[in-house]
Design a protein around this motif. Structure first.
Motif, PDB file in Angstrom:
ATOM      1  N   LYS B   1      37.653  47.152  48.699  1.00  0.00           N
ATOM      2  CA  LYS B   1      39.064  46.747  48.563  1.00  0.00           C
ATOM      3  C   LYS B   1      39.281  46.244  47.154  1.00  0.00           C
ATOM      4  CE  LYS B   1      40.712  47.897  52.358  1.00  0.00           C
ATOM      5  NZ  LYS B   1      39.822  49.025  52.073  1.00  0.00           N
ATOM      6  N   GLY B   2      40.488  46.190  46.747  1.00  0.00           N
ATOM      7  CA  GLY B   2      40.823  45.789  45.377  1.00  0.00           C
ATOM      8  C   GLY B   2      40.540  44.322  45.129  1.00  0.00           C
ATOM      9  N   ALA B   3      40.429  44.021  43.817  1.00  0.00           N
ATOM     10  CA  ALA B   3      40.160  42.634  43.433  1.00  0.00           C
ATOM     11  C   ALA B   3      41.468  41.848  43.486  1.00  0.00           C
ATOM     12  CB  ALA B   3      39.619  42.618  42.009  1.00  0.00           C
ATOM     13  N   GLN B   4      41.417  40.635  44.072  1.00  0.00           N
ATOM     14  CA  GLN B   4      42.619  39.801  44.168  1.00  0.00           C
ATOM     15  C   GLN B   4      43.000  39.263  42.784  1.00  0.00           C
ATOM     16  OE1 GLN B   4      44.762  38.681  46.911  1.00  0.00           O
ATOM     17  NE2 GLN B   4      45.807  38.165  44.988  1.00  0.00           N
ATOM     18  N   LYS B   5      44.218  39.583  42.366  1.00  0.00           N
ATOM     19  CA  LYS B   5      44.719  39.056  41.092  1.00  0.00           C
ATOM     20  C   LYS B   5      45.236  37.640  41.327  1.00  0.00           C
ATOM     21  CE  LYS B   5      44.134  42.271  38.060  1.00  0.00           C
ATOM     22  NZ  LYS B   5      43.223  41.966  36.925  1.00  0.00           N
ATOM     23  N   SER B   6      45.423  36.885  40.205  1.00  0.00           N
ATOM     24  CA  SER B   6      46.062  35.568  40.359  1.00  0.00           C
ATOM     25  C   SER B   6      47.437  35.619  39.706  1.00  0.00           C
ATOM     26  CB  SER B   6      45.199  34.500  39.702  1.00  0.00           C
ATOM     27  OG  SER B   6      45.696  34.207  38.411  1.00  0.00           O
ATOM     28  N   LEU B   7      48.300  34.668  40.082  1.00  0.00           N
ATOM     29  CA  LEU B   7      49.667  34.688  39.547  1.00  0.00           C
ATOM     30  C   LEU B   7      49.663  34.446  38.043  1.00  0.00           C
ATOM     31  CD1 LEU B   7      51.455  32.774  42.418  1.00  0.00           C
ATOM     32  CD2 LEU B   7      51.752  35.184  41.808  1.00  0.00           C
ATOM     33  N   GLY B   8      48.592  33.830  37.557  1.00  0.00           N
ATOM     34  CA  GLY B   8      48.489  33.593  36.110  1.00  0.00           C
ATOM     35  C   GLY B   8      48.491  34.893  35.332  1.00  0.00           C
ATOM     36  N   ASN B   9      48.126  35.996  35.999  1.00  0.00           N
ATOM     37  CA  ASN B   9      48.167  37.297  35.320  1.00  0.00           C
ATOM     38  C   ASN B   9      49.607  37.768  35.112  1.00  0.00           C
ATOM     39  OD1 ASN B   9      45.582  37.652  37.426  1.00  0.00           O
ATOM     40  ND2 ASN B   9      45.205  38.225  35.310  1.00  0.00           N
ATOM     41  N   PHE B  10      50.535  37.175  35.833  1.00  0.00           N
ATOM     42  CA  PHE B  10      51.913  37.680  35.804  1.00  0.00           C
ATOM     43  C   PHE B  10      52.913  36.663  35.283  1.00  0.00           C
ATOM     44  CE2 PHE B  10      50.830  41.441  38.205  1.00  0.00           C
ATOM     45  CZ  PHE B  10      49.764  41.043  38.985  1.00  0.00           C
ATOM     46  N   PHE B  11      52.665  35.360  35.604  1.00  0.00           N
ATOM     47  CA  PHE B  11      53.649  34.346  35.229  1.00  0.00           C
ATOM     48  C   PHE B  11      53.032  33.421  34.179  1.00  0.00           C
ATOM     49  CE2 PHE B  11      55.197  34.537  39.919  1.00  0.00           C
ATOM     50  CZ  PHE B  11      55.796  35.761  39.671  1.00  0.00           C
ATOM     51  N   LYS B  12      53.794  33.132  33.157  1.00  0.00           N
ATOM     52  CA  LYS B  12      53.286  32.249  32.102  1.00  0.00           C
ATOM     53  C   LYS B  12      53.607  30.801  32.447  1.00  0.00           C
ATOM     54  CE  LYS B  12      51.592  35.581  29.928  1.00  0.00           C
ATOM     55  NZ  LYS B  12      50.844  35.875  31.178  1.00  0.00           N
ATOM     56  N   LYS B  13      52.703  29.873  32.009  1.00  0.00           N
ATOM     57  CA  LYS B  13      52.979  28.454  32.230  1.00  0.00           C
ATOM     58  C   LYS B  13      54.162  28.070  31.343  1.00  0.00           C
ATOM     59  CE  LYS B  13      48.517  26.735  33.735  1.00  0.00           C
ATOM     60  NZ  LYS B  13      47.719  27.990  33.712  1.00  0.00           N
ATOM     61  N   GLN B  14      55.033  27.244  31.871  1.00  0.00           N
ATOM     62  CA  GLN B  14      56.217  26.878  31.074  1.00  0.00           C
ATOM     63  C   GLN B  14      55.832  25.804  30.053  1.00  0.00           C
ATOM     64  OE1 GLN B  14      59.167  26.124  33.921  1.00  0.00           O
ATOM     65  NE2 GLN B  14      60.464  27.805  33.207  1.00  0.00           N
TER      66      GLN B  14
END
Lengths: 256, 14
Positions: B1-14
């Motif tokens: 199965k695919g590797a679980q990505k984290s939201l940090g890959n998509f959303f930048k810290k403000q």
């Protein structure tokens, strides 16, 4: 000074129940226009975003912006004190050290008050980019919950595929492989409808256990809205009538 | 199965 009164306190109970398994300590942002919170789970794979508008409250007053650090686990314990038909009032002074929560049942003349100790949390906010979702699926929330639960017993991962004719939830594991395919269904019973708005097909994989946690919110709305974009996390959205919206964001699993 | 990505890959810290 902040004070907000919700006549249908049950909604607040349901919201806390819907997020308590995902987030632990959250900063609740209070502003003159309403209440919002954004928090991730410990693995930073899922994010909860809640926005409640002041218009949805019987009474709402917030003189300035405030941040209330709350342990959701403790808030959930306090919410257990509320009966389903209690009215709930939240109160906090400027620089408050606690959040006062009042449950009133005008019929039985029973009132419960609790001062929840606030905590300091230095959680960073994530900037969620405005995204044009190329696939939006509106589905009966109970049906989506059931599909997720059933597929979870067959695989930990679900592949969601959208195109103009159907949305497909497929699984593959040592049990075998299969898929649930839902076409556009504009049945006259509104809550049974499945509505597909697909401008571009999407195919992504997700861990079902998070979807099962998100679906705790299905008691808040008869519809679940799935927003997909090939390069973005999934959004699972529950509209809270006359009050606001509860959104869950889930990062995909990238197939090698 | 695919590797679980984290939201940090998509959303930048403000």
């Amino acid at each position: 000074m902040f004070e907000a009164k919700l006549t249908e306190g049950l909604i607040l109970k349901k919201i806390v129940e819907s997020i308590k398994d995902i987030v632990t300590d959250v900063n609740i942002d209070i502003s003159p226009s309403g209440i919002s919170l954004q928090a991730m789970d410990s693995s930073h794979v899922a994010l909860v975003s809640l926005n409640l508008s002041m218009d949805g409250f019987e009474h709402y007053r917030a003189d300035t912006n405030m941040v209330l650090g709350v342990s959701i686990a403790n808030l959930a314990k306090v919410m257990k004190l509320a009966d389903n038909n209690d009215q709930i009032t939240l109160q906090a002074d400027q620089e408050a050290t606690h959040l006062k929560i009042i449950f009133e049942n005008p019929k039985t003349e029973r009132t419960t008050e609790f001062n929840l100790n606030l905590i300091t949390i230095d959680s960073e906010h994530l900037a969620i980019p405005e995204t044009e979702y190329s696939s939006v699926v509106t589905i009966n929330s109970g049906e989506f919950s059931k599909i997720c639960k059933e597929l979870f017993s067959l695989s930990e991962t679900v592949q969601i595929t959208t195109n103009t004719d159907y949305v497909q939830f497929s699984v593959e594991g040592e049990v075998g492989s299969g898929q649930v395919r839902l076409g556009h269904n504009d049945s006259e019973k509104k809550e049974d409808q499945t509505i597909l708005e697909v401008s571009e097909s999407v195919q992504q994989q997700f861990a079902i256990r998070y979807l099962n946690m998100f679906n705790k919110a299905s008691t808040l709305s008869s519809f679940t809205r799935l927003c997909l974009h090939q390069e973005q996390p999934l959004v699972v959205e529950f509209k809270i009538d006359n009050l606001g919206v509860l959104k869950y964001f889930l990062a995909p699993k990238i197939s090698d | 199965k695919g590797a679980q990505k984290s939201l940090g890959n998509f959303f930048k810290k403000q």
